[in-house]
Structures are given as structure tokens and as C-alpha cells.
Design an enzyme around this catalytic site. Structure first.
Site, PDB file in Angstrom:
ATOM      1  CB  SER A 178     -37.413   3.591  -1.389  1.00  0.00           C
ATOM      2  OG  SER A 178     -38.607   3.359  -0.696  1.00  0.00           O
ATOM      3  N   GLY A 179     -35.887   1.154  -2.441  1.00  0.00           N
ATOM      4  CA  GLY A 179     -35.431  -0.193  -2.142  1.00  0.00           C
ATOM      5  C   GLY A 179     -34.968  -0.204  -0.713  1.00  0.00           C
ATOM      6  CB  CYS A 180     -36.699   0.674   2.389  1.00  0.00           C
ATOM      7  SG  CYS A 180     -37.580   1.971   1.564  1.00  0.00           S
ATOM      8  CB  SER A 181     -32.864  -1.926   4.964  1.00  0.00           C
ATOM      9  OG  SER A 181     -32.814  -0.693   5.644  1.00  0.00           O
TER      10      SER A 181
ATOM     11  N   GLY B  25     -35.018   1.306   7.184  1.00  0.00           N
ATOM     12  CA  GLY B  25     -34.149   2.326   6.598  1.00  0.00           C
ATOM     13  C   GLY B  25     -34.722   2.705   5.247  1.00  0.00           C
TER      14      GLY B  25
END
Ligand code: SF4
Ligand code: SF4
Ligand code: SF4
Lengths: 503, 385
Positions: free
Chosen positions: B14-17, B185
């Protein structure tokens, strides 16, 4: 006695193309071709042909085609022509069947049943032409933990690091002895290893003094015959390798016939000219793992503890447990040589029926060493049937630190795997001591062909790593998640420690 | 283990925050600004996971281990409570207060316990932290329908399935004051929402939030297994947390040395160094090559005293650091810092593999439990069940 053997090969000469240049006549050391001036015609004796393709490759008009003899007995899965020919041979001579190179039987090649992963969307693949892509590998024992003392600029490593071999590509040249092959072959290997930042291996034939200058890239072998082992030899090595076994002929020794023991070879091996060089099956000072340990430490002591000591065994049924013993005995590197590993000469029945495929031996050994928590203590190198950069990448993903290539290196220099190395009549100038044949391999060209090969492989390895989103080879080593099996049974997958494709 | 649909290899593709905020003087603030900050990076999550960790949030119970639990049903709760009571003196047990929130559906039962290990049960040689780790690993691996998602002292993790701002609102993180807060996130692509899989990942007082996929996961995991870490959750983040524990607590490396392992410098850079440093870097890479985290990641690791940010060595995932008086920020993006704080004077982007470390000026907000030992304490022999 009339021989019942049929020629193994048939040769077609396109007489329309043939310009009677006699290249084939001169190139074939087996005297298959001859030219009759009166008839202005070329003739053949196919019974002597070994299928090395030298004449066909060099014929300037491509007039020659050398192919398997299609002659066949009635179709029979059991009694094939090969089986029949072997029996005729033995019925005629009463001898042991001899052969060269590695096992040519149809055992599964697991490299071809494993596929590699690549990044898609969720992590970027890396372009090795634009980004750094590191293949450097260090072989040798690593500590379990690193102790560091001091602060800031005074920081120092407190742990004593074991000696390491530095490889710029995780591929080395396998043990091939001077005697089995020509001096030019050894020189080509030594020069290519030096240029490519890797290592070549003397095999058990000692080291010709003219090659001492490549010592920083030389691994010197100590085998059961102890040929050519002396103080200068140990000095002229970057690492020492104890040869216990060889994948092509596990459990048996070696035999270099006296006719191959020329003046140079006699000096290098330290045996009288013209005598047979016999390597016993076991080391007669190693009948147990403790004895091996003594030799390991004797070699470390003799080389002032600055050189890694490697131990090479043939991959056999319980090689995982043996590998563990070798690591505990103090080896810095364990080499496993699989059933497809090559040789200059071996009894056919041994070569084709003893040992196990390297893929399974490697997976089992890596798993075992990890389960015992001692994988750091030694590097694992595999040999025996590595044919391409893809095989190398798969071997590393299974858990190898590096690979040895022998046959592939010889093929790089022209070998056509005719499997007749033991005759000493190698038309490619490799497995021969005949000066007329040996000069066919020019070491300038041999070295260039080998460096080209390694360069090509290293580009390909970088591409495959980049595709997986990995930019250092150590992140692939033992990373079996990036491998999947295709068409393998549950048992095979379990041994290899990989999942099936689609899982 | 909490039930629910999970897939093996629940990796974070994922490219999470990620967002972290710390007051280095130890002054406290609630999780409210974090809710706004993480909401500002909504593009980076997909509603399948969000979470927060706050440090200093249980000052009155600072000497007790606080377990945050997820249960599938009351049966699981009773079972775990019996097990807890047999190992600890339970000084407090309550439902974690939540407020209804539209974006959060079907939460498990959420409970917290303040625990004091029963002295007779703690083996002398391994110490209390290892004892707690064993308990946590046992519950998570073997007790049906139960999951410990926070087990430190004077800190707590709040996480679940939903957008992070909704999870924050649901858990009322705006009502807990603390001196470090981190938030996450999530944008998982291969998992249905599983409450246990959200970040932060926590054990004792270490918590890790992570953005990225670790391409070297297979070997990182096998290497850690040799040291007794059994990666049961099969997430990249778990591997990171164990690697941090091994290097810092068990092998005694500094944070800088740890980052030189996780995001090792290139050989060409190592060769440019002067001898003693070159040897150090070479030895680190030779020894710990199998712990190089290859592939894109940025992480924030926190404990009672520190907040550390790190990216992979070629910086394939974003990370920005910022300062505002005693406040330190580490974030996936710069905008949220300015959104919640007009006083951000300095921001910078660390180089790949260069750690950002924010440290308490005076240690030990967590009183007795804090300090170096607790900060360096995590788990041992995680393989037990
Ligand atoms: S090398 Fe070719 S062209 Fe020359 S004699 Fe032989 S077959 Fe004829
Ligand atoms: S042995 Fe080699 S060179 Fe001789 S005929 Fe056969 S293929 Fe040609
Ligand atoms: S080395 Fe020479 S003899 Fe041996 S297989 Fe290759 S070509 Fe044939």
C-alpha cells in the site's frame, strides 16, 4: 572381434558446397575426415566421430551437418539404442564405461520448474540502467551479532570478522584441474575471474607457477591426492578449498592417465612424468567429521587465518546434515555439487546414477542450517548444472550465496559437451594436453569470451532483481517468496520451501 | 487470534499515510490534531484500516501494563480474562470508550486492562518484559477470537477498519492527552478489513507505522526466524518491528546503526569512507545483509522516549520532517503539518536511509517504567505459543 557398435553420429557433406579446403580434415583430431587427392574428394569414417561439431562450425561453406545417428532398433522404452551400445561396448572390452561432463539423464531440472516474481503496481520495479543495482557478495563466515565500540568518529567494530571473499558477481568458475584441461584453459579462467572480480578454482591439479600472478582471484583446492600442495601453492590462493566429493562422481576418486602427465603437469602436480595421477576416493586422513575439522584448522593455520576455507561435497541423500557438520567443523564456505556437475572423466554408471539434483540439496541444506541457527556461520555455494543467469537467480532465491559454473564456462570457450573429455582429444583445445589442439584456445580470446559471458549474466541478473523491486542481491538470497513452482508435487514444493504458482 | 477473513501473506501492498507528532519537552496534547492531519491525506488510504498510538496517555496507571483487547464474542473475553487473572493482578478492566461513528461498522468487543504481572510467575533470568511478550504471543497465536493490540505502559494503540479519521473519532483519541502521537491510514489491496491488521503494530511500548511493501520480506523473515521470531501475522510491519527489537534491544546497536542496517548505504558510498568507518559499514552490511529492507518503505517507530522516522535507502516512499518550537513532526506529506500548526518554521526531506530522531529532553515521562531499559525492551522468543 567384430564390433557391433553403430556410429553415434552421421555426417552429411553437401558436395556441391564443399570446396575441398581440408579444414575439416585438419580440425578433426579423431581422423574422421580425409581428402583423397586423386579423386579430389573428401571421405568420412563416422564411427570415430564424437559429435563435437568442430568441423561443422569451422567449415567455411557450411557444407557439413553432424547429427545423431537416427538408426534405431524396434521402438522400446527399456532397450534403447544407448543401452544396447553400452552393452556391446562392454561385451567387446570387458571394461568400465567411461564418460565425461555431467549426467545427461532425464532427471527433473527444477530450475525449469520454478518461476520468478516481478513487481506490478504496488511497489516499483527498478531500472538497473538508471539506478544502482548491487551484486556484490561476500563469502565467508559472518558473526551472529556485531559488537561496536566507541562513539562518533571513534566507532570501531569490536567483533573479529572472519576473512571474506569479495565477488562482484555471485558466479565463480568451478574447480577444473590443470591436467584435465589445457594450460590455456586455466589461464583464460584466471584472467577472466580477475577481470570480472570473481574467482576461479584450480581443482586438484595444483597451480602452474605462471598463474601465481592471479592469486587474488584464485581458489586453490586440496584434494585427496594432495597433488601440487605446497607452501607456495597455499600462498598463491585467496581461499582454500578441501575437496571431499564431486557431483559427477560422488564417492569415488579420480584418475589422470600417465600419458597426460607431461613435463609441465608433472612439475605442477609434483609427480613423476608419465605416471598415473590417482586421487583416492576418500582423503586417507579424513575418516570422520573431526578429521575434517583438523584439516580445516590446519589449512587456516598454514594460511595465517587470513583466507576462508571452503569444503566441497557432492550432493547426496543426507547432504543437509553433512553440510551442518561441515559448518560446525569450522568451514567458512560449504560447496554443494549436484548430480549434473561435470568432470573430465567418470564411470558412466556413477555419473548417471549417484547423487541428487542440486536444487533439492541446496534447499534442504539452507533450511537445515537456518533451523539450527548456524546459517550465518558459513556461506553456501552451489555447483552442478548452472546454465544461465536465471538459474543463478533462482539458486540465490533458494538460499545460495553464490554459484560455481564449470560446464557453462567451458561452453563459453567453445566446448560442445561431447562428453569425450577423457580421450584427451578435445577438438576445442580444452580437455587436452596435445599442443597442436591446445593452441586452438587462445587465452586472450578465451578470457574475453568468459568476461563477456559474465557481463551478460550480470546484466540479466540486474534486470531480474530490478524487476522484483530489489536493488541488492542480499535481499534476494534465501527470499523464497519470490519463487513459485510450476507442475511440482506437494512434496517437491515442501522440500524446495516454495509455493506453487497461483498460490 | 481474532477471527475473520484473512489471507496468508497479508502484506501491505500500500501507499499509506503516516503522521507522527511529538513534544520533546514532554508537554501533552490530545490526538485531535492528528485526526485532522491524517484526514488531510485521505487519498492515501481506502477505508480499510486506520489507527493511532498515544504515549503518556495513562499517567495515573503508568506503572501498569495496559492491554488493549479485541474480542469476537463474550466467550472469548471470559476465556482471556481468566487467563489474564492467572498471570497478572488485574488492577482495572473496562470497555474502551467509543462514540458511534458512521464510517466504522461492526467493531469487535473492545476492552482494556491494567495489569501487574504476578511476581512469582516471572522467570528471573528473562525478566518481566519477556514474560509479557510471551503472554501476548500466546493470546494472539492460540486463543480463539481474541487479539492483544496494545501492550505497553502509559501508552495505547487505537486501531480498526475504517478511514483513520473515523477510527480516531470512534476511539475518542481527541480526549486523551499525550506527548507523542502517531497515526496511520491504510490502503491494503489484498485484504478484506481485518481489525487486527491495521497499524500501528505494537508490542510492549514499541509501535510501528509503515508505508510500503518490503520486497525482501521473504529473507528478512527467515533471518528473524533464526533468532526465534515467529512472524505469525505475516505482515511487513511485523518484520520491521522484530528487526528493530533484535538490533536495538538484543544486539545493542544504536538507532543510527540500526538505520545503517535497515537502509544500508550503497557499496560505492561505503568505499568512499575513511578506513575505520568503512570497516564499520562493511561489517554491518556483511553481518546484517539479510535485514536490509529492500523495496519502498517509510516508517515511524515510537517508544516512550523517542520518535524515529526512516525511509528505504533510495527513498521510494515519501517522508518529511518538520519543527515547530518543541513540537517535532514526521509525515508522509508536508501539507498536514501546516494545516494543524501555523508555527511550523522548518521542514526538510531526509535523504534515503537517513533516520530522523526526536527524543524527549528529559527522559522518563512514563516514570518507573520508562527510561532506556523500557524503551529498549520488546519481545523475545516470539515463537512461543
Ligand atoms: S571444411 Fe567444408 S569445405 Fe572444407 S573440405 Fe571440409 S567439408 Fe569441404
Ligand atoms: S569428431 Fe568433431 S570434428 Fe570430428 S567429425 Fe565429428 S564433429 Fe567433426
Ligand atoms: S571439453 Fe572438449 S572434449 Fe570435453 S565435452 Fe567439451 S568439447 Fe568435448
Amino acid at each position: 572381434m567384430k564390433s557391433y557398435l553403430l556410429p553415434e553420429f552421421v555426417i552429411d557433406r553437401d558436395d556441391f558446397r564443399c570446396i575441398r579446403c581440408e579444414v575439416c580434415v585438419r580440425q578433426c583430431a579423431n581422423d574422421v575426415h580425409w581428402y583423397d587427392e586423386e579423386d579430389d574428394a573428401c571421405y568420412l569414417d563416422e564411427t570415430k566421430c564424437v559429435g563435437c561439431q568442430r568441423c561443422a562450425t569451422l567449415c567455411p561453406t557450411s557444407a557439413l551437418t553432424v547429427r545423431r545417428n537416427p538408426a534405431s532398433n524396434p521402438d522400446n522404452a527399456n532397450w534403447t539404442m544407448d543401452v544396447l551400445m553400452n552393452i556391446y561396448k562392454q561385451a567387446e572390452t570387458g571394461g568400465v564405461l567411461l564418460t565425461g561432463m555431467g549426467c545427461d539423464r532425464d532427471y527433473p531440472i527444477y530450475w525449469d520448474r520454478m518461476v520468478l516474481d516481478a513487481s506490478q503496481v504496488t511497489n516499483p520495479s527498478i531500472d538497473p540502467l538508471r539506478e544502482p543495482m548491487e551484486l556484490r557478495t561476500y563469502l565467508g563466515a559472518k558473526p551472529d551479532a556485531l559488537e561496536i565500540k566507541g562513539e562518533g568518529a571513534n566507532q570501531r567494530v569490536k567483533t573479529r570478522m572472519a576473512p571474506q571473499l569479495k565477488l562482484e558477481i555471485p558466479v565463480m568458475f568451478s574447480a577444473i584441474s590443470y591436467g584435465a584441461v589445457s594450460f590455456n584453459t586455466c589461464e583464460s579462467l584466471a584472467r577472466a575471474a580477475t577481470e570480472a572480480g570473481t574467482y576461479w578454482n584450480t581443482g586438484e591439479g595444483g597451480l602452474h607457477s605462471k598463474l601465481y600472478k592471479y592469486k587474488d582471484h584464485t581458489i586453490c583446492q586440496v584434494a585427496s591426492g594432495r597433488f601440487g600442495v605446497h607452501a607456495d601453492y597455499l600462498e598463491a590462493a585467496a581461499a582454500l578449498e578441501i575437496k571431499i566429493g564431486q557431483g559427477a562422481k560422488p564417492g569415488i576418486g579420480g584418475h589422470l592417465p600417465g600419458e597426460k602427465v607431461s613435463a609441465e603437469i608433472s612439475r605442477t602436480r609434483m609427480i613423476p612424468k608419465g605416471t598415473d595421477a590417482l586421487s583416492p576416493a576418500p582423503h586417507h586422513d579424513i575418516y570422520s567429521i573431526e578429521d575434517l575439522s583438523q584439516l580445516i584448522y590446519a589449512l587456516k593455520e598454514a594460511s595465517h587465518w587470513v583466507k576462508p576455507v571452503s569444503v566441497k561435497i557432492a550432493a547426496v541423500h543426507n547432504s543437509a546434515a553433512i553440510a551442518s557438520g561441515i559448518v560446525r567443523a569450522g568451514a567458512d564456505i560449504v560447496v554443494l555439487d549436484g548430480i549434473r556437475g561435470g568432470t573430465g572423466a567418470a564411470p558412466t554408471m556413477i555419473r548417471d546414477n549417484v547423487g541428487i539434483p542440486i536444487e533439492l540439496a541446496l534447499a534442504a541444506a539452507d533450511t537445515r542450517l537456518r533451523a539450527e541457527g548456524i546459517r550465518n556461520r558459513a556461506s553456501v555455494v552451489v555447483a552442478g548444472g548452472i546454465r544461465s543467469s536465471a538459474d543463478v537467480v533462482k539458486a540465490i532465491a533458494l538460499g545460495a550465496d553464490a554459484c560455481y559454473i564449470g560446464t557453462a564456462a567451458l561452453v563459453g570457450m567453445g566446448c560442445h559437451v561431447c562428453q569425450k573429455c577423457y580421450t584427451g582429444k578435445c577438438n576445442w583445445g580444452i580437455a587436452t594436453q596435445d599442443p597442436y589442439l591446445a593452441k586452438r584456445l587462445n587465452p586472450d580470446i578465451g578470457a574475453r569470451r568468459l568476461t563477456n559471458l559474465l557481463r551478460g549474466w550480470s546484466h540479466e541478473i540486474q534486470e531480474m532483481l530490478g524487476g522484483m523491486g530489489i536493488n541488492a542481491i542480499e535481499s534476494l538470497r534465501g527470499n523464497r517468496q519470490r519463487l513459485r513452482g510450476v507442475g511440482l508435487s506437494r512434496e517437491e514444493l515442501d522440500i524446495l520451501g516454495i509455493k506453487h504458482a497461483g498460490e | 487470534m481474532l477471527r475473520g477473513v484473512r489471507f496468508p501473506d497479508d502484506k501491505d501492498f500500500s501507499g499509506c499515510s503516516i503522521f507522527g507528532m511529538m513534544n520533546v519537552k514532554g508537554d501533552i496534547f490530545t490526538g485531535e490534531p492528528l485526526i485532522r492531519a491524517i484526514a488531510n491525506m485521505k487519498e492515501r488510504s481506502n477505508g480499510l484500516g486506520g489507527g493511532f498510538a498515544g504515549y503518556g496517555i495513562y499517567p495515573d496507571m503508568a506503572d501498569l501494563f495496559c492491554f488493549h483487547m479485541m474480542y469476537d464474542d463474550d466467550g472469548a473475553r471470559q476465556q482471556v480474562e481468566e487467563y489474564l487473572a492467572s498471570n497478572f493482578s488485574v488492577e482495572g478492566a473496562e470497555i474502551i470508550p467509543t462514540r458511534p461513528c458512521e464510517g466504522v461498522a461492526d467493531p469487535p468487543l473492545l476492552w482494556r486492562y491494567f495489569l501487574d504481572p504476578r511476581p512469582g510467575l516471572v522467570p528471573e533470568e528473562s525478566g518481566v518484559d519477556d514474560f509479557v511478550v510471551r503472554v501476548v504471543m500466546h493470546i494472539n497465536a492460540s486463543m480463539d477470537g481474541a487479539f492483544v493490540f496494545s501492550s505497553g505502559k502509559n501508552m495505547g494503540v487505537f486501531k480498526g477498519v475504517g478511514y483513520p479519521e473515523d477510527i480516531g473519532t470512534f476511539f475518542q483519541v481527541d480526549e486523551y492527552p499525550g506527548y507523542i502521537w502517531v497515526a496511520h491510514g491504510r490502503f491494503p489491496t489484498n485484504t478484506q478489513g481485518w481489525w487486527g491488521g491495521a497499524h500501528p503494530f505494537n508490542i510492549l511500548d514499541w509501535s510501528v507505522v509503515h508505508n510500503g511493501e518490503i520486497s525482501s520480506y521473504g529473507i528478512n523473515r527467515r533471518y528473524l526466524e533464526m533468532y526465534g521470531y515467529n512472524c505469525t501475522l505475516q505482515t511487513d510491519t511485523e518484520v520491521l518491528a522484530y528487526a528493530v527489537d533484535l538490533l536495538i534491544r538484543r544486539h545493542g546497536l544504536s538507532i543510527e546503526e540500526m538505520s545503517l542496517v535497515l537502509a544500508a548505504p550503497l557499496w560505492t558510498d561505503i568505499e568512499r569512507e575513511k578506513p575505520p568507518r568503512r570497516e564499520l559499514l562493511t561489517a554491518l552490511r556483511q553481518t546484517y545483509g539479510s535485514l536490509l529492507m529492500n523495496g519502498p518503505f517509510s516508517i515511524i517507530v515510537a517508544n516512550l522516549n523517542q520518535m524515529i522516522g526512516l525511509t528505504d535507502r533510495i527513498r521510494l516512499r515519501p517522508l518529511v520532517a518538520g519543527e515547530s518550537g518543541p513540537i517535532r513532526y514526521i509525515s508522509s506529506e508536508e501539507a498536514p503539518m501546516h494545516l494543524i500548526d501555523d508555527g511550523v518554521t522548518k521542514t526538510w526531506i531526509p535523504r534515503g536511509g537517513e533516520p530522523i530522531v526526536a527524543e524527549l529532553e528529559t527522559r522518563a515521562k512514563g516514570k518507573a517504567a520508562a527510561g532506556v531499559k523500557a524503551a529498549k525492551t520488546c519481545m523475545e522468543e516470539v515463537g512461543i505459543s
